[in-house]
Design a protein around this motif. Sequence first.
Motif, PDB file in Angstrom:
ATOM      1  N   PHE A 165      16.562  40.089  41.271  1.00  0.00           N
ATOM      2  CA  PHE A 165      17.142  40.624  40.036  1.00  0.00           C
ATOM      3  C   PHE A 165      17.694  39.471  39.207  1.00  0.00           C
ATOM      4  CE2 PHE A 165      20.099  40.821  43.587  1.00  0.00           C
ATOM      5  CZ  PHE A 165      21.167  40.071  43.118  1.00  0.00           C
ATOM      6  N   THR A 166      17.930  39.725  37.925  1.00  0.00           N
ATOM      7  CA  THR A 166      18.617  38.751  37.082  1.00  0.00           C
ATOM      8  C   THR A 166      20.093  39.124  37.001  1.00  0.00           C
ATOM      9  OG1 THR A 166      18.098  39.985  35.053  1.00  0.00           O
ATOM     10  CG2 THR A 166      16.566  38.244  35.724  1.00  0.00           C
ATOM     11  N   THR A 167      20.909  38.137  36.688  1.00  0.00           N
ATOM     12  CA  THR A 167      22.360  38.306  36.712  1.00  0.00           C
ATOM     13  C   THR A 167      22.968  37.897  35.375  1.00  0.00           C
ATOM     14  OG1 THR A 167      22.427  37.817  39.079  1.00  0.00           O
ATOM     15  CG2 THR A 167      24.500  37.612  37.860  1.00  0.00           C
ATOM     16  N   SER A 168      23.927  38.684  34.913  1.00  0.00           N
ATOM     17  CA  SER A 168      24.761  38.294  33.780  1.00  0.00           C
ATOM     18  C   SER A 168      26.205  38.209  34.252  1.00  0.00           C
ATOM     19  CB  SER A 168      24.660  39.297  32.629  1.00  0.00           C
ATOM     20  OG  SER A 168      23.410  39.205  31.975  1.00  0.00           O
ATOM     21  N   ILE A 169      26.801  37.048  34.113  1.00  0.00           N
ATOM     22  CA  ILE A 169      28.233  36.876  34.360  1.00  0.00           C
ATOM     23  C   ILE A 169      28.920  36.900  33.010  1.00  0.00           C
ATOM     24  CG2 ILE A 169      30.009  35.273  35.164  1.00  0.00           C
ATOM     25  CD1 ILE A 169      27.971  34.285  37.246  1.00  0.00           C
ATOM     26  N   SER A 176      17.420  46.735  47.301  1.00  0.00           N
ATOM     27  CA  SER A 176      17.265  48.120  46.860  1.00  0.00           C
ATOM     28  C   SER A 176      16.494  48.273  45.554  1.00  0.00           C
ATOM     29  CB  SER A 176      18.648  48.770  46.701  1.00  0.00           C
ATOM     30  OG  SER A 176      19.413  48.092  45.721  1.00  0.00           O
ATOM     31  N   GLY A 177      15.906  47.204  45.044  1.00  0.00           N
ATOM     32  CA  GLY A 177      15.115  47.321  43.826  1.00  0.00           C
ATOM     33  C   GLY A 177      15.886  47.177  42.533  1.00  0.00           C
ATOM     34  N   VAL A 178      17.147  46.774  42.595  1.00  0.00           N
ATOM     35  CA  VAL A 178      17.931  46.536  41.381  1.00  0.00           C
ATOM     36  C   VAL A 178      17.288  45.405  40.585  1.00  0.00           C
ATOM     37  CG1 VAL A 178      20.150  45.637  40.540  1.00  0.00           C
ATOM     38  CG2 VAL A 178      20.102  47.401  42.317  1.00  0.00           C
ATOM     39  N   VAL A 179      17.226  45.585  39.255  1.00  0.00           N
ATOM     40  CA  VAL A 179      16.623  44.554  38.414  1.00  0.00           C
ATOM     41  C   VAL A 179      17.663  43.750  37.634  1.00  0.00           C
ATOM     42  CG1 VAL A 179      14.454  45.809  38.192  1.00  0.00           C
ATOM     43  CG2 VAL A 179      16.250  46.155  36.479  1.00  0.00           C
ATOM     44  N   LYS A 180      18.894  44.277  37.512  1.00  0.00           N
ATOM     45  CA  LYS A 180      19.932  43.566  36.766  1.00  0.00           C
ATOM     46  C   LYS A 180      21.282  43.776  37.433  1.00  0.00           C
ATOM     47  CE  LYS A 180      21.184  41.034  33.213  1.00  0.00           C
ATOM     48  NZ  LYS A 180      20.485  39.809  32.810  1.00  0.00           N
ATOM     49  N   PHE A 181      22.030  42.680  37.583  1.00  0.00           N
ATOM     50  CA  PHE A 181      23.380  42.724  38.137  1.00  0.00           C
ATOM     51  C   PHE A 181      24.313  42.075  37.127  1.00  0.00           C
ATOM     52  CE2 PHE A 181      27.038  41.467  40.556  1.00  0.00           C
ATOM     53  CZ  PHE A 181      27.160  42.414  41.562  1.00  0.00           C
ATOM     54  N   VAL A 182      25.365  42.823  36.723  1.00  0.00           N
ATOM     55  CA  VAL A 182      26.337  42.310  35.762  1.00  0.00           C
ATOM     56  C   VAL A 182      27.689  42.206  36.455  1.00  0.00           C
ATOM     57  CG1 VAL A 182      27.534  42.707  33.569  1.00  0.00           C
ATOM     58  CG2 VAL A 182      25.108  43.322  33.810  1.00  0.00           C
ATOM     59  N   TYR A 183      28.289  41.024  36.392  1.00  0.00           N
ATOM     60  CA  TYR A 183      29.585  40.778  37.017  1.00  0.00           C
ATOM     61  C   TYR A 183      30.625  40.509  35.934  1.00  0.00           C
ATOM     62  CZ  TYR A 183      33.321  38.501  39.663  1.00  0.00           C
ATOM     63  OH  TYR A 183      34.541  38.161  40.204  1.00  0.00           O
ATOM     64  N   GLU A 228      32.158  34.909  40.723  1.00  0.00           N
ATOM     65  CA  GLU A 228      31.117  34.249  39.933  1.00  0.00           C
ATOM     66  C   GLU A 228      30.222  33.382  40.818  1.00  0.00           C
ATOM     67  OE1 GLU A 228      31.898  32.026  36.491  1.00  0.00           O
ATOM     68  OE2 GLU A 228      33.295  33.452  35.584  1.00  0.00           O
ATOM     69  N   MET A 229      30.851  32.597  41.673  1.00  0.00           N
ATOM     70  CA  MET A 229      30.070  31.681  42.508  1.00  0.00           C
ATOM     71  C   MET A 229      29.174  32.436  43.477  1.00  0.00           C
ATOM     72  SD  MET A 229      32.614  28.444  43.191  1.00  0.00           S
ATOM     73  CE  MET A 229      34.118  29.365  43.497  1.00  0.00           C
ATOM     74  N   LEU A 230      29.662  33.582  43.984  1.00  0.00           N
ATOM     75  CA  LEU A 230      28.822  34.390  44.864  1.00  0.00           C
ATOM     76  C   LEU A 230      27.619  34.940  44.103  1.00  0.00           C
ATOM     77  CD1 LEU A 230      31.584  36.348  46.807  1.00  0.00           C
ATOM     78  CD2 LEU A 230      30.163  34.497  47.682  1.00  0.00           C
ATOM     79  N   ALA A 231      27.843  35.405  42.883  1.00  0.00           N
ATOM     80  CA  ALA A 231      26.731  35.924  42.084  1.00  0.00           C
ATOM     81  C   ALA A 231      25.707  34.836  41.799  1.00  0.00           C
ATOM     82  CB  ALA A 231      27.254  36.523  40.781  1.00  0.00           C
TER      83      ALA A 231
END
Length: 295
Positions: free
Chosen positions: A158-162, A103-110, A147-150
Amino acid sequence: MARRILVTGANGLLGRACVARLLARGDSVIAAVRHGAAPTGAQTLQLDLAGDIAPALAGIAPPDCILHLAQEHGWHQFPANSSRITRVAAGATAQLLEYASGSGVVKFVYASSGGVCGPSPAPIREDAPLRPAGEIGFYLAAKAAGEMLAQAFTPAPFTTSILRYFFIYGPGQREEFLLPRLFASVRARTPITLARGVGPRLNPVFVDDAADATLAAMDHPVTAVFNIAGPETRSLVEVVRIIGEVTGVAPVITQTSETPKDIVADVSAIASLYQARTGLEAGLQAMAASGVRQT
């Protein structure tokens, strides 16, 4: 530039603080809530994260970022509610990651927990190994699964912050969390039992600092894991005594012969982006002045 941010857990302690900051800086917020209305100024998205969330997500304009802060309550009653805990911590995370990838998300925070690495005699770094489920319990095992799924979505569009939070606290927090429970015990003069009368060393983080660190991590353009903790490390007996001072009630403390198991975060990784400022006395004074939310 203003962005569209989808926030799960928007009515929680951390979620409310993050939404307020996002709106104040001009971002557009889609607040995913299971019950009730979104915080003022945000778009409400009724969403039960324990179910199929794809139809609801299909009905909104795609966000630029996702802050997945939601957590399921009732972990103290394990094994009751274990299915919902898993679906929110892991199942909803997988659905949101799948949605983000298309969907065009650029950042995912978990939002995770420092508890996934268990206690340690030395400050816990982000590269510490995750502990086995039998050592950390069901709830933290579910957070570790998220966490492991992310991380499995790396590399991704996208980039991810855990973010591993270490004992968030603040005004209005539910009594099931550590600091409100301690307030309740002190006020009721219920004995608080601590290992060797001292208890573990902690560096709890005030909600305002946790929210500021969350947004700093969201704005960071690189995939990373960050510990989020407060600026002071205290033993639990020191925390309890401060609560006694700010409430005017002398705590009742008993002890066991067990060795305290420290849970202290090493925060050097997040320090380049944000440094917590609220000391324990100030944070606990704010809690004492506000009371504790019961629902």
